[in-house]
Write a protein that holds these residues in place. Sequence first.
Motif, PDB file in Angstrom:
ATOM      1  N   THR A 108       0.856  -1.177   0.000  1.00  0.00           N
ATOM      2  CA  THR A 108       0.000   0.000   0.000  1.00  0.00           C
ATOM      3  C   THR A 108       0.894   1.230   0.000  1.00  0.00           C
ATOM      4  OG1 THR A 108      -1.738  -1.132   1.244  1.00  0.00           O
ATOM      5  CG2 THR A 108      -1.754   1.275   1.316  1.00  0.00           C
ATOM      6  N   ALA A 109       0.508   2.246  -0.771  1.00  0.00           N
ATOM      7  CA  ALA A 109       1.306   3.475  -0.826  1.00  0.00           C
ATOM      8  C   ALA A 109       0.402   4.695  -0.847  1.00  0.00           C
ATOM      9  CB  ALA A 109       2.195   3.483  -2.065  1.00  0.00           C
ATOM     10  N   SER A 110       0.869   5.745  -0.216  1.00  0.00           N
ATOM     11  CA  SER A 110       0.223   7.052  -0.343  1.00  0.00           C
ATOM     12  C   SER A 110       1.156   8.022  -1.053  1.00  0.00           C
ATOM     13  CB  SER A 110      -0.199   7.592   1.023  1.00  0.00           C
ATOM     14  OG  SER A 110       0.919   7.697   1.874  1.00  0.00           O
ATOM     15  N   LEU A 120       8.683   3.272  -2.328  1.00  0.00           N
ATOM     16  CA  LEU A 120       8.654   2.051  -1.533  1.00  0.00           C
ATOM     17  C   LEU A 120       9.835   2.049  -0.578  1.00  0.00           C
ATOM     18  CD1 LEU A 120       7.646  -0.884  -0.998  1.00  0.00           C
ATOM     19  CD2 LEU A 120       9.076  -1.586  -2.929  1.00  0.00           C
ATOM     20  N   ALA A 121       9.575   1.751   0.691  1.00  0.00           N
ATOM     21  CA  ALA A 121      10.642   1.688   1.694  1.00  0.00           C
ATOM     22  C   ALA A 121      11.607   0.558   1.368  1.00  0.00           C
ATOM     23  CB  ALA A 121      10.051   1.486   3.082  1.00  0.00           C
ATOM     24  N   ASN A 122      12.894   0.817   1.552  1.00  0.00           N
ATOM     25  CA  ASN A 122      13.914  -0.209   1.328  1.00  0.00           C
ATOM     26  C   ASN A 122      13.712  -1.398   2.257  1.00  0.00           C
ATOM     27  OD1 ASN A 122      15.011   1.596  -0.490  1.00  0.00           O
ATOM     28  ND2 ASN A 122      16.711   2.188   0.826  1.00  0.00           N
ATOM     29  N   SER A 123      13.031  -1.193   3.381  1.00  0.00           N
ATOM     30  CA  SER A 123      12.808  -2.250   4.366  1.00  0.00           C
ATOM     31  C   SER A 123      11.529  -3.050   4.108  1.00  0.00           C
ATOM     32  CB  SER A 123      12.740  -1.645   5.768  1.00  0.00           C
ATOM     33  OG  SER A 123      11.663  -0.717   5.841  1.00  0.00           O
ATOM     34  N   ALA A 157      12.563  -6.404  -2.749  1.00  0.00           N
ATOM     35  CA  ALA A 157      13.390  -7.140  -3.724  1.00  0.00           C
ATOM     36  C   ALA A 157      12.627  -7.378  -5.021  1.00  0.00           C
ATOM     37  CB  ALA A 157      13.858  -8.468  -3.134  1.00  0.00           C
ATOM     38  N   ALA A 158      11.343  -7.683  -4.917  1.00  0.00           N
ATOM     39  CA  ALA A 158      10.544  -7.925  -6.124  1.00  0.00           C
ATOM     40  C   ALA A 158      10.447  -6.667  -6.973  1.00  0.00           C
ATOM     41  CB  ALA A 158       9.145  -8.416  -5.737  1.00  0.00           C
ATOM     42  N   PHE A 159      10.227  -5.519  -6.329  1.00  0.00           N
ATOM     43  CA  PHE A 159      10.086  -4.268  -7.087  1.00  0.00           C
ATOM     44  C   PHE A 159      11.438  -3.712  -7.534  1.00  0.00           C
ATOM     45  CE2 PHE A 159       5.920  -4.586  -5.214  1.00  0.00           C
ATOM     46  CZ  PHE A 159       5.106  -4.175  -6.261  1.00  0.00           C
ATOM     47  N   ALA A 160      12.507  -4.116  -6.872  1.00  0.00           N
ATOM     48  CA  ALA A 160      13.840  -3.672  -7.285  1.00  0.00           C
ATOM     49  C   ALA A 160      14.280  -4.358  -8.571  1.00  0.00           C
ATOM     50  CB  ALA A 160      14.853  -3.939  -6.178  1.00  0.00           C
ATOM     51  N   SER A 161      13.581  -5.448  -8.954  1.00  0.00           N
ATOM     52  CA  SER A 161      13.996  -6.173 -10.154  1.00  0.00           C
ATOM     53  C   SER A 161      12.853  -6.453 -11.139  1.00  0.00           C
ATOM     54  CB  SER A 161      14.649  -7.500  -9.754  1.00  0.00           C
ATOM     55  OG  SER A 161      13.711  -8.317  -9.072  1.00  0.00           O
ATOM     56  N   CYS A 162      11.644  -6.023 -10.839  1.00  0.00           N
ATOM     57  CA  CYS A 162      10.510  -6.342 -11.713  1.00  0.00           C
ATOM     58  C   CYS A 162      10.541  -5.520 -13.000  1.00  0.00           C
ATOM     59  CB  CYS A 162       9.185  -6.115 -10.983  1.00  0.00           C
ATOM     60  SG  CYS A 162       8.736  -4.371 -10.747  1.00  0.00           S
ATOM     61  N   GLY A 163       9.754  -5.960 -13.965  1.00  0.00           N
ATOM     62  CA  GLY A 163       9.507  -5.196 -15.185  1.00  0.00           C
ATOM     63  C   GLY A 163       8.133  -4.560 -15.084  1.00  0.00           C
ATOM     64  N   PRO A 164       7.075  -5.352 -15.243  1.00  0.00           N
ATOM     65  CA  PRO A 164       5.727  -4.788 -15.151  1.00  0.00           C
ATOM     66  C   PRO A 164       5.236  -4.693 -13.698  1.00  0.00           C
ATOM     67  CG  PRO A 164       5.600  -7.086 -15.804  1.00  0.00           C
ATOM     68  CD  PRO A 164       7.073  -6.734 -15.726  1.00  0.00           C
TER      69      PRO A 164
END
Length: 167
Positions: free
Chosen positions: A43-45, A61-64, A69-76
């Motif tokens: 969830t994000a604001s 997105l917080a590094n913690s 990890a998923a968003f640091a390497s995802c495409g879509p």
Amino acid sequence: MTETAQTVQRAGTEDFRAAMARFASGVVVVTTRDADGEPRGFTASSFCSVSLRPQLVLVCLANSADSYAAFASCGPFAVSVLGSEHDALATRFATRGANKFASGGLSLTPGGLPAVAGALAELDCEVHARHQAGDHMILVGRVSGARLGLDTAAPMVHYERSFRSLA
């Protein structure tokens, strides 16, 4: 000049958090799949449009975060704009360690990513850029598709550290 607010030379962490809590913002759930195909989300604001040409949005997105990890390497990835009826789902996706995809309230985008069923809007995105900023990653997405939900629902907002709806 008349001062109506306290002047703080250097804000401490709690002062900064309290000041930012007074900025009302919309609420989204952002989802992707990790390298093993497992769904991940948060969830994000901290979400906004960046550009019309090309169509870009950003989310932080917080590094913690569990899903970092998923968003640091995802495409879509997909963004679901939440309505006031999505309070429980927003809380579930904001809770560290929660099984975010175990309960209902989700559907799939045309590209196969999980999204919030009945969201005010859904955006399909492809990662355009990632930037490290302090203890967060700024994820910039190029929008490849958009679907609108019902316009009769009230939007969810985050204000003073809680989810609320507009009257």
